[in-house]
Design a protein around this motif. Structure first.
Motif, PDB file in Angstrom:
ATOM      1  N   GLY A  52     -86.776  46.729 -48.055  1.00  0.00           N
ATOM      2  CA  GLY A  52     -86.843  47.962 -47.270  1.00  0.00           C
ATOM      3  C   GLY A  52     -87.473  49.099 -48.054  1.00  0.00           C
ATOM      4  O   GLY A  52     -88.273  49.875 -47.513  1.00  0.00           O
TER       5      GLY A  52
ATOM      6  N   ARG B 187     -91.219  48.511 -48.239  1.00  0.00           N
ATOM      7  CA  ARG B 187     -91.862  48.895 -46.981  1.00  0.00           C
ATOM      8  C   ARG B 187     -91.997  50.418 -46.902  1.00  0.00           C
ATOM      9  O   ARG B 187     -93.056  50.939 -46.551  1.00  0.00           O
ATOM     10  CB  ARG B 187     -91.063  48.356 -45.796  1.00  0.00           C
ATOM     11  N   LEU B 188     -90.935  51.129 -47.251  1.00  0.00           N
ATOM     12  CA  LEU B 188     -90.978  52.594 -47.215  1.00  0.00           C
ATOM     13  C   LEU B 188     -92.043  53.128 -48.177  1.00  0.00           C
ATOM     14  O   LEU B 188     -92.860  53.972 -47.799  1.00  0.00           O
ATOM     15  CB  LEU B 188     -89.609  53.166 -47.588  1.00  0.00           C
TER      16      LEU B 188
ATOM     17  N   LEU C  66     -95.589  52.415 -46.916  1.00  0.00           N
ATOM     18  CA  LEU C  66     -95.982  53.339 -45.856  1.00  0.00           C
ATOM     19  C   LEU C  66     -96.208  54.743 -46.400  1.00  0.00           C
ATOM     20  O   LEU C  66     -97.087  55.470 -45.942  1.00  0.00           O
ATOM     21  CB  LEU C  66     -94.926  53.359 -44.754  1.00  0.00           C
ATOM     22  N   TYR C  67     -95.426  55.117 -47.372  1.00  0.00           N
ATOM     23  CA  TYR C  67     -95.553  56.451 -47.973  1.00  0.00           C
ATOM     24  C   TYR C  67     -96.834  56.559 -48.794  1.00  0.00           C
ATOM     25  O   TYR C  67     -97.550  57.557 -48.724  1.00  0.00           O
ATOM     26  CB  TYR C  67     -94.352  56.708 -48.881  1.00  0.00           C
TER      27      TYR C  67
ATOM     28  N   ILE D 281    -100.282  52.349 -37.139  1.00  0.00           N
ATOM     29  CA  ILE D 281    -100.118  52.711 -38.547  1.00  0.00           C
ATOM     30  C   ILE D 281    -101.197  53.690 -38.986  1.00  0.00           C
ATOM     31  O   ILE D 281    -100.940  54.615 -39.754  1.00  0.00           O
ATOM     32  CB  ILE D 281    -100.056  51.460 -39.465  1.00  0.00           C
TER      33      ILE D 281
ATOM     34  N   VAL E 234    -100.085  57.106 -37.722  1.00  0.00           N
ATOM     35  CA  VAL E 234     -98.980  57.653 -38.523  1.00  0.00           C
ATOM     36  C   VAL E 234     -99.488  58.123 -39.879  1.00  0.00           C
ATOM     37  O   VAL E 234     -99.126  59.200 -40.359  1.00  0.00           O
ATOM     38  CB  VAL E 234     -97.838  56.626 -38.677  1.00  0.00           C
TER      39      VAL E 234
ATOM     40  N   ARG F 141     -95.373  62.790 -41.568  1.00  0.00           N
ATOM     41  CA  ARG F 141     -95.355  61.355 -41.833  1.00  0.00           C
ATOM     42  C   ARG F 141     -93.999  60.931 -42.379  1.00  0.00           C
ATOM     43  O   ARG F 141     -93.436  59.915 -41.980  1.00  0.00           O
ATOM     44  CB  ARG F 141     -96.459  61.010 -42.839  1.00  0.00           C
TER      45      ARG F 141
ATOM     46  N   LEU G 200     -91.615  58.109 -40.650  1.00  0.00           N
ATOM     47  CA  LEU G 200     -91.301  56.873 -41.369  1.00  0.00           C
ATOM     48  C   LEU G 200     -89.796  56.670 -41.496  1.00  0.00           C
ATOM     49  O   LEU G 200     -89.286  55.566 -41.271  1.00  0.00           O
ATOM     50  CB  LEU G 200     -91.940  56.887 -42.759  1.00  0.00           C
TER      51      LEU G 200
ATOM     52  N   TYR H  66     -88.274  56.250 -37.540  1.00  0.00           N
ATOM     53  CA  TYR H  66     -88.648  55.062 -36.774  1.00  0.00           C
ATOM     54  C   TYR H  66     -88.694  53.779 -37.595  1.00  0.00           C
ATOM     55  O   TYR H  66     -88.324  52.718 -37.099  1.00  0.00           O
ATOM     56  CB  TYR H  66     -89.994  55.269 -36.082  1.00  0.00           C
ATOM     57  N   TYR H  67     -89.147  53.850 -38.828  1.00  0.00           N
ATOM     58  CA  TYR H  67     -89.296  52.633 -39.620  1.00  0.00           C
ATOM     59  C   TYR H  67     -88.027  52.285 -40.393  1.00  0.00           C
ATOM     60  O   TYR H  67     -87.730  51.124 -40.596  1.00  0.00           O
ATOM     61  CB  TYR H  67     -90.474  52.763 -40.600  1.00  0.00           C
ATOM     62  N   GLU H  68     -87.293  53.295 -40.832  1.00  0.00           N
ATOM     63  CA  GLU H  68     -86.094  53.038 -41.618  1.00  0.00           C
ATOM     64  C   GLU H  68     -84.810  53.218 -40.824  1.00  0.00           C
ATOM     65  O   GLU H  68     -83.737  52.855 -41.290  1.00  0.00           O
ATOM     66  CB  GLU H  68     -86.070  53.934 -42.861  1.00  0.00           C
TER      67      GLU H  68
END
Length: 170
Positions: A26, A29-30, A33-34, A110, A113, A121, A125, A128-130
């Protein structure tokens, strides 16, 4: 002793290996995306766990996931502020992120975003993503909950026109 409350701080039993196994994916992934770069994201996750270990482990003042996420966000911010990262082109960062996706994957969402300003952003993130709630995001980013809600609203407003055709195509 905790400087704020003058109360003794409680050290919680913390197992680094278990934390890495449970939260590593996780956090990767964060960070991906960051930061938009897989190798840099892997470094950020490693740096996150190193910093967590260096401070002596989890103290139980929040959830372990929240604590590690906050460290990861700080690591990503420091990476983004580095002179090396500032010289990289945004298009290169997006392309590096999308290189790991299957060729048939639709990257519209993506890309949209990632085109947002960092402050928008980040809340997208985390929300919605975490799966964090606005109150939790406020704690993670050291903001007021109303600020997080406003940023989410503005980010959605910015994403809506970018994704309108994409959303209606599916």
């Amino acid at each position: 002793m905790d400087k704020i409350t003058d109360m003794p701080m409680v050290q919680v039993e913390w197992d680094l290996e278990c934390a890495m196994a449970e939260y590593g994916t996780g956090l990767l992934r964060l960070c991906l995306l960051y930061l938009g770069d897989r190798a840099l994201a892997e470094d950020a996750v490693q740096d996150t766990f190193f910093r967590a270990w260096r401070v002596g482990g989890f103290r139980g003042e929040s959830s372990e996931k929240t604590w590690l996420t906050r460290i990861a966000i700080n690591v990503c911010k420091s990476y983004l502020l580095s002179p090396w990262h500032k010289r990289r082109a945004d298009a290169e960062v997006r392309d590096a992120l999308l290189a790991d996706a299957p060729p048939e994957a639709d990257d519209t969402l993506i890309r949209a975003v990632l085109s947002l300003a960092p402050k928008y952003r980040a809340v997208i993130l985390l929300y919605y993503y975490e799966g964090y709630k606005a109150r939790e995001i406020a704690e993670l980013l050291h903001l007021r909950p109303n600020t997080v809600v406003s940023r989410l609203k503005r980010a959605r407003e910015q994403l809506r026109p970018m994704l309108e055709e994409w959303y209606h195509d599916g």
